[in-house]
Design an enzyme around this catalytic site. Structure first.
Site, mmCIF file in Angstrom:
data_model
loop_
_atom_site.group_PDB
_atom_site.id
_atom_site.type_symbol
_atom_site.label_atom_id
_atom_site.label_comp_id
_atom_site.label_asym_id
_atom_site.label_seq_id
_atom_site.Cartn_x
_atom_site.Cartn_y
_atom_site.Cartn_z
ATOM 1 N N SER A 2 -7.652 38.085 51.308
ATOM 2 C CA SER A 2 -7.995 37.335 50.102
ATOM 3 C C SER A 2 -9.479 37.500 49.824
ATOM 4 C CB SER A 2 -7.677 35.850 50.281
ATOM 5 O OG SER A 2 -8.387 35.103 49.320
ATOM 6 N N HIS B 2 -5.433 40.598 47.863
ATOM 7 C CA HIS B 2 -5.012 39.310 47.313
ATOM 8 C C HIS B 2 -6.126 38.727 46.437
ATOM 9 C CE1 HIS B 2 -2.538 35.630 47.424
ATOM 10 N NE2 HIS B 2 -3.678 34.959 47.501
ATOM 11 N N ASP C 268 -7.253 35.683 44.026
ATOM 12 C CA ASP C 268 -6.984 34.278 43.695
ATOM 13 C C ASP C 268 -7.617 33.928 42.348
ATOM 14 O OD1 ASP C 268 -5.570 33.207 46.044
ATOM 15 O OD2 ASP C 268 -7.385 33.824 47.105
ATOM 16 N N MET D 270 -8.196 30.986 39.732
ATOM 17 C CA MET D 270 -8.171 29.523 39.598
ATOM 18 C C MET D 270 -8.857 29.124 38.305
ATOM 19 S SD MET D 270 -9.253 28.418 43.438
ATOM 20 C CE MET D 270 -8.677 29.330 44.892
ATOM 21 N N HIS E 154 -2.583 36.058 42.606
ATOM 22 C CA HIS E 154 -2.078 34.698 42.844
ATOM 23 C C HIS E 154 -2.677 33.778 41.783
ATOM 24 C CE1 HIS E 154 -2.235 31.009 45.827
ATOM 25 N NE2 HIS E 154 -1.474 30.779 44.779
ATOM 26 N N MET F 16 -3.402 30.361 40.067
ATOM 27 C CA MET F 16 -3.454 28.905 40.281
ATOM 28 C C MET F 16 -4.022 28.311 39.000
ATOM 29 S SD MET F 16 -4.811 29.085 44.193
ATOM 30 C CE MET F 16 -5.247 30.820 43.982
ATOM 31 N N MET G 233 2.526 28.401 50.469
ATOM 32 C CA MET G 233 1.158 27.958 50.775
ATOM 33 C C MET G 233 1.166 27.169 52.083
ATOM 34 S SD MET G 233 -0.668 29.186 48.364
ATOM 35 C CE MET G 233 -2.222 28.500 48.932
ATOM 36 N N GLY H 115 -6.766 26.026 46.327
ATOM 37 C CA GLY H 115 -8.044 25.697 45.704
ATOM 38 C C GLY H 115 -9.242 26.246 46.453
ATOM 39 N N PHE H 116 -9.120 26.355 47.762
ATOM 40 C CA PHE H 116 -10.284 26.759 48.564
ATOM 41 C C PHE H 116 -9.873 27.614 49.755
ATOM 42 C CE2 PHE H 116 -10.930 22.672 46.557
ATOM 43 C CZ PHE H 116 -12.121 22.881 45.861
ATOM 44 N N GLY H 117 -10.793 28.511 50.135
ATOM 45 C CA GLY H 117 -10.605 29.255 51.371
ATOM 46 C C GLY H 117 -11.102 28.417 52.539
ATOM 47 N N GLY H 118 -10.799 28.857 53.744
ATOM 48 C CA GLY H 118 -11.355 28.228 54.943
ATOM 49 C C GLY H 118 -10.755 26.901 55.336
ATOM 50 N N ASP I 265 0.104 32.018 52.802
ATOM 51 C CA ASP I 265 -1.303 32.004 52.355
ATOM 52 C C ASP I 265 -1.974 30.695 52.760
ATOM 53 O OD1 ASP I 265 -3.680 32.264 50.966
ATOM 54 O OD2 ASP I 265 -2.764 32.276 48.970
ATOM 55 N N GLY I 266 -3.027 30.820 53.571
ATOM 56 C CA GLY I 266 -3.846 29.661 53.913
ATOM 57 C C GLY I 266 -3.965 29.429 55.409
ATOM 58 N N GLY I 267 -5.173 29.574 55.941
ATOM 59 C CA GLY I 267 -5.409 29.288 57.356
ATOM 60 C C GLY I 267 -4.742 30.256 58.313
ATOM 61 N N GLY J 94 -8.123 35.115 54.340
ATOM 62 C CA GLY J 94 -9.434 35.223 53.716
ATOM 63 C C GLY J 94 -10.554 35.056 54.713
ATOM 64 N N SER J 95 -10.859 33.803 55.052
ATOM 65 C CA SER J 95 -12.036 33.528 55.889
ATOM 66 C C SER J 95 -11.938 34.208 57.255
ATOM 67 C CB SER J 95 -12.238 32.022 56.047
ATOM 68 O OG SER J 95 -11.053 31.405 56.467
HETATM 69 C C1 DX5 Z 1 -6.329 29.189 48.554
HETATM 70 C C2 DX5 Z 1 -6.108 30.645 48.302
HETATM 71 C C3 DX5 Z 1 -6.090 31.495 49.509
HETATM 72 C C4 DX5 Z 1 -7.353 31.467 50.319
HETATM 73 C C5 DX5 Z 1 -6.992 31.758 51.738
HETATM 74 O O1 DX5 Z 1 -6.041 28.477 47.407
HETATM 75 O O2 DX5 Z 1 -4.865 30.833 47.644
HETATM 76 O O3 DX5 Z 1 -5.706 32.825 49.198
HETATM 77 O O4 DX5 Z 1 -8.326 32.381 49.894
HETATM 78 O O5 DX5 Z 1 -8.140 31.647 52.507
HETATM 79 P P1 DX5 Z 1 -8.089 31.348 54.059
HETATM 80 O O6 DX5 Z 1 -7.398 32.493 54.716
HETATM 81 O O7 DX5 Z 1 -9.531 31.225 54.425
HETATM 82 O O8 DX5 Z 1 -7.335 30.049 54.234
HETATM 83 ZN ZN ZN Z 2 -4.083 32.873 47.439
#
Ligand code: DX5
Ligand code: ZN
Length: 212
Positions: free
Chosen positions: A6, A31, A33, A35, A64, A66, A135, A140-143, A172-174, A194-195
Site C-alpha cells: 500500500s 495498492h 488507497d 480517500m 481501493h 474509500m 479490512m 482511513g489510516f496506515g499503521g 488489508d490492515g496491520g 503498507g507500514s
Molecule cells: C487503510 C488502508 C490500508 C493501509 C494499510 O485504510 O486501506 O491499505 O494503507 O496500511 P498498514 O499495512 O500499515 O495497516
Molecule cells: Zn487499502
C-alpha cells in the site's frame, strides 16, 4: 500469497522512486488507497497523482476506494486501467449495478467489507466478483493494529467455494510477518501491507517475508 504494497506509507516526496522500488522488489500489485475525507476521516490522492503512478508502475494497480460517491470515482479512475477497483459495500446502495459498470470498463470488480460488516451482504453478489477485500483495520489510516477477522475470512472462503471458486480474498490492515501465515491458512490470496513494508530499508526482504 500475492503481495500488494500500500503506497499510503510511501514517501510522497519521492513517489515515483518509491513506486519503481516496490515494483522491482517483488510486489505483485500496487495498492492505491483513495480517500475523500467523507467516507473516512482522511484524504489521500486523486486522478492527477494516480495518473503519474500508472505511468511508472510496472505492476498492475489495485485501487481501493474509500469514498462516498463510488460511481463518480470509478468513472474517474477507469482510464488508468487498474487491474482491480474495490468499493465499500457500506457506502453503496446499488452494488450490483456498480459491479457491472466496473466490468464494462474491462476492470476486475471487488467489494470491501469493514471489520464490523457481515459477509451476508455479499451472498448474492459474490458470483459477479473477482475479489473480496476484507479490512482488518477500520479504514482511513496506515499503521493501525490488526483486528482479528479470521472467522470472517473462513466464512467468505466458504462462500467463494460454494458460489465462485475463482473469487480471490484480499486482506488489508496491520498485515506483517507475524500474522501472514495464519492469514494464508485461513484462505487469503492477496496481502495488502503498507507500514510493515515501507518502514524497512530492504523492501525486497520485507515483501519476500510475506510470500508464504
Ligand atoms: C487503510 C488502508 C490500508 C493501509 C494499510 O485504510 O486501506 O491499505 O494503507 O496500511 P498498514 O499495512 O500499515 O495497516
Ligand atoms: Zn487499502
Amino acid at each position: 500469497m500475492l503481495v500488494a504494497p500500500s503506497i499510503l506509507s510511501a514517501d510522497f516526496g519521492k513517489l515515483n522512486e518509491e513506486i519503481k522500488d516496490i515494483c522491482e522488489s517483488g510486489a505483485d500489485l500496487i495498492h492505491v488507497d483513495v480517500m475523500d475525507g467523507h467516507f473516512v476521516p482522511n484524504m489521500t490522492i486523486g486522478p492527477v497523482v494516480v495518473e503519474s503512478i500508472a505511468k511508472v508502475a510496472t505492476k498492475p494497480l489495485d485501487i481501493h476506494l474509500m469514498v462516498e460517491n463510488n460511481t463518480f470515482f470509478v468513472d474517474l479512475f477507469a482510464k488508468f486501467k487498474p487491474k482491480y477497483i474495490s468499493f465499500h459495500i457500506e457506502e453503496e446502495k446499488h452494488p450490483h449495478r456498480l459491479i457491472q459498470k466496473i466490468k464494462e470498463y474491462g476492470i476486475s470488480p471487488a467489494i470491501v467489507l469493514n471489520p464490523g460488516t457481515t459477509p451476508k451482504l455479499i451472498e448474492y453478489l459474490i458470483q459477479d466478483l473477482d475479489m473480496v477485500l476484507l479490512m482488518s483495520v477500520n479504514p482511513g489510516f496506515g499503521g493501525q493494529k490488526f483486528i482479528d477477522i479470521y472467522e470472517k475470512i473462513s466464512e467468505v472462503k466458504e462462500l467463494c467455494i460454494a458460489k465462485n471458486p475463482n473469487c480471490l480474498i484480499e486482506v488489508d490492515g496491520g498485515v506483517n510477518d507475524t500474522n501472514i501465515k495464519d492469514l494464508k491458512v485461513a484462505g487469503v490470496d492477496i496481502a495488502v501491507s503498507g507500514s510493515y513494508i515501507f518502514k524497512q530499508s530492504d523492501r525486497k526482504a520485507a515483501i519476500e517475508s510475506l510470500k508464504v
